[in-house]
Design a protein around this motif. Structure first.
Motif, PDB file in Angstrom:
ATOM      1  N   ILE A  52      -3.393  -3.410  -6.274  1.00 56.36           N
ATOM      2  CA  ILE A  52      -4.120  -2.425  -5.470  1.00 56.36           C
ATOM      3  C   ILE A  52      -4.690  -1.387  -6.434  1.00 56.36           C
ATOM      4  O   ILE A  52      -3.974  -0.864  -7.289  1.00 56.36           O
ATOM      5  CB  ILE A  52      -3.207  -1.755  -4.431  1.00 56.36           C
ATOM      6  CG1 ILE A  52      -2.686  -2.796  -3.443  1.00 56.36           C
ATOM      7  CG2 ILE A  52      -3.949  -0.634  -3.702  1.00 56.36           C
ATOM      8  CD1 ILE A  52      -1.670  -2.282  -2.470  1.00 56.36           C
ATOM      9  N   MET A  53      -5.983  -1.122  -6.293  1.00 58.68           N
ATOM     10  CA  MET A  53      -6.637  -0.100  -7.106  1.00 58.68           C
ATOM     11  C   MET A  53      -6.615   1.203  -6.320  1.00 58.68           C
ATOM     12  O   MET A  53      -6.893   1.223  -5.121  1.00 58.68           O
ATOM     13  CB  MET A  53      -8.086  -0.493  -7.401  1.00 58.68           C
ATOM     14  CG  MET A  53      -8.252  -1.907  -7.924  1.00 58.68           C
ATOM     15  SD  MET A  53      -7.405  -2.207  -9.459  1.00 58.68           S
ATOM     16  CE  MET A  53      -8.563  -1.524 -10.581  1.00 58.68           C
ATOM     17  N   ASN A  64       0.835  -1.206   0.000  1.00 59.81           N
ATOM     18  CA  ASN A  64       0.000   0.000   0.000  1.00 59.81           C
ATOM     19  C   ASN A  64       0.869   1.254   0.000  1.00 59.81           C
ATOM     20  O   ASN A  64       0.645   2.178  -0.787  1.00 59.81           O
ATOM     21  CB  ASN A  64      -0.893   0.010   1.239  1.00 59.81           C
ATOM     22  CG  ASN A  64      -2.349  -0.031   0.913  1.00 59.81           C
ATOM     23  OD1 ASN A  64      -2.748  -0.005  -0.233  1.00 59.81           O
ATOM     24  ND2 ASN A  64      -3.157  -0.099   1.944  1.00 59.81           N
ATOM     25  N   ARG A  75      -7.772   5.435  -6.351  1.00 60.63           N
ATOM     26  CA  ARG A  75      -8.621   6.470  -6.951  1.00 60.63           C
ATOM     27  C   ARG A  75      -8.341   7.768  -6.226  1.00 60.63           C
ATOM     28  O   ARG A  75      -8.307   7.818  -5.000  1.00 60.63           O
ATOM     29  CB  ARG A  75     -10.090   6.107  -6.816  1.00 60.63           C
ATOM     30  CG  ARG A  75     -11.020   7.141  -7.431  1.00 60.63           C
ATOM     31  CD  ARG A  75     -12.460   6.647  -7.402  1.00 60.63           C
ATOM     32  NE  ARG A  75     -13.376   7.694  -7.764  1.00 60.63           N
ATOM     33  CZ  ARG A  75     -13.671   8.062  -9.000  1.00 60.63           C
ATOM     34  NH1 ARG A  75     -13.088   7.465 -10.014  1.00 60.63           N
ATOM     35  NH2 ARG A  75     -14.533   9.030  -9.249  1.00 60.63           N
ATOM     36  N   GLU A 108      -7.804   7.018  -2.367  1.00 60.77           N
ATOM     37  CA  GLU A 108      -8.508   5.876  -1.785  1.00 60.77           C
ATOM     38  C   GLU A 108      -7.825   4.635  -2.351  1.00 60.77           C
ATOM     39  O   GLU A 108      -7.504   4.595  -3.543  1.00 60.77           O
ATOM     40  CB  GLU A 108      -9.969   5.858  -2.210  1.00 60.77           C
ATOM     41  CG  GLU A 108     -10.812   6.994  -1.689  1.00 60.77           C
ATOM     42  CD  GLU A 108     -12.228   6.884  -2.223  1.00 60.77           C
ATOM     43  OE1 GLU A 108     -12.976   6.008  -1.744  1.00 60.77           O
ATOM     44  OE2 GLU A 108     -12.554   7.656  -3.136  1.00 60.77           O
ATOM     45  N   ALA A 109      -7.613   3.651  -1.511  1.00 57.79           N
ATOM     46  CA  ALA A 109      -6.974   2.412  -1.961  1.00 57.79           C
ATOM     47  C   ALA A 109      -7.887   1.231  -1.668  1.00 57.79           C
ATOM     48  O   ALA A 109      -8.525   1.168  -0.620  1.00 57.79           O
ATOM     49  CB  ALA A 109      -5.630   2.220  -1.262  1.00 57.79           C
ATOM     50  N   SER A 110      -7.942   0.299  -2.610  1.00 60.00           N
ATOM     51  CA  SER A 110      -8.727  -0.917  -2.407  1.00 60.00           C
ATOM     52  C   SER A 110      -7.999  -1.841  -1.444  1.00 60.00           C
ATOM     53  O   SER A 110      -6.816  -1.634  -1.135  1.00 60.00           O
ATOM     54  CB  SER A 110      -8.922  -1.639  -3.743  1.00 60.00           C
ATOM     55  OG  SER A 110      -7.695  -2.223  -4.181  1.00 60.00           O
ATOM     56  N   ALA A 111      -8.702  -2.846  -1.015  1.00 54.15           N
ATOM     57  CA  ALA A 111      -8.037  -3.921  -0.277  1.00 54.15           C
ATOM     58  C   ALA A 111      -7.085  -4.604  -1.252  1.00 54.15           C
ATOM     59  O   ALA A 111      -7.376  -4.689  -2.448  1.00 54.15           O
ATOM     60  CB  ALA A 111      -9.062  -4.916   0.239  1.00 54.15           C
ATOM     61  N   TRP A 139     -12.728   2.294 -16.402  1.00 55.90           N
ATOM     62  CA  TRP A 139     -13.678   1.213 -16.216  1.00 55.90           C
ATOM     63  C   TRP A 139     -14.641   1.173 -17.384  1.00 55.90           C
ATOM     64  O   TRP A 139     -15.385   2.121 -17.621  1.00 55.90           O
ATOM     65  CB  TRP A 139     -14.423   1.403 -14.899  1.00 55.90           C
ATOM     66  CG  TRP A 139     -15.351   0.297 -14.597  1.00 55.90           C
ATOM     67  CD1 TRP A 139     -16.704   0.336 -14.642  1.00 55.90           C
ATOM     68  CD2 TRP A 139     -15.016  -1.024 -14.227  1.00 55.90           C
ATOM     69  NE1 TRP A 139     -17.237  -0.856 -14.314  1.00 55.90           N
ATOM     70  CE2 TRP A 139     -16.224  -1.734 -14.062  1.00 55.90           C
ATOM     71  CE3 TRP A 139     -13.821  -1.705 -14.041  1.00 55.90           C
ATOM     72  CZ2 TRP A 139     -16.258  -3.081 -13.695  1.00 55.90           C
ATOM     73  CZ3 TRP A 139     -13.860  -3.032 -13.673  1.00 55.90           C
ATOM     74  CH2 TRP A 139     -15.056  -3.703 -13.503  1.00 55.90           C
ATOM     75  N   ASN A 189      -8.258   6.781 -11.954  1.00 55.64           N
ATOM     76  CA  ASN A 189      -8.180   5.436 -11.413  1.00 55.64           C
ATOM     77  C   ASN A 189      -6.850   4.824 -11.840  1.00 55.64           C
ATOM     78  O   ASN A 189      -6.508   4.860 -13.021  1.00 55.64           O
ATOM     79  CB  ASN A 189      -9.317   4.564 -11.949  1.00 55.64           C
ATOM     80  CG  ASN A 189     -10.670   5.080 -11.538  1.00 55.64           C
ATOM     81  OD1 ASN A 189     -10.930   5.277 -10.358  1.00 55.64           O
ATOM     82  ND2 ASN A 189     -11.541   5.325 -12.506  1.00 55.64           N
TER      83      ASN A 189
END
Length: 100
Positions: free
Chosen positions: A64-65, A35, A67, A48-51, A97, A78
């Motif tokens: 890791i996505m 991360n 935004r 913002e970071a995804s799990a 997307w 993104n």
């Protein structure tokens, strides 16, 4: 002969639970490192970071996505970050997307 088999089975059964699985703390540390590397390389402002999505060892990557915005006043972007577990390096690319 039966005694030898019983001893062998006992050894197998008592050591089979000693698999080399990583602890929860080790997974958390790896996720935090991935991360931090991805967020740092993204140069985003408060992203913002995804799990993390951890791929198996044959792939050796964590995805890791992200935004967020790269500069103030710009539209959010993104990014997808692939973190290499062995080298500790990350590669980041922008994605849209479904063509948006």
């Amino acid at each position: 002969m039966q005694k030898k088999i019983a001893i062998a089975l006992t050894i197998i059964l008592t050591t089979s639970g000693l698999a080399h699985a990583s602890s929860e703390g080790a997974w958390n540390a790896l996720s935090a490192k991935a991360n931090g590397t991805c967020i740092g390389q993204s140069r985003m402002i408060s992203p913002e970071a995804s799990a993390p999505v951890v791929f198996d060892d044959s792939v050796g990557k964590i995805a890791i996505m992200l935004r967020g915005t790269i500069t103030k006043g710009k539209s959010p972007v993104n990014l997808v970050c692939l973190y290499d577990k062995k080298s500790g390096k990350a590669s980041i690319e922008e994605f849209r997307w479904l063509g948006r």
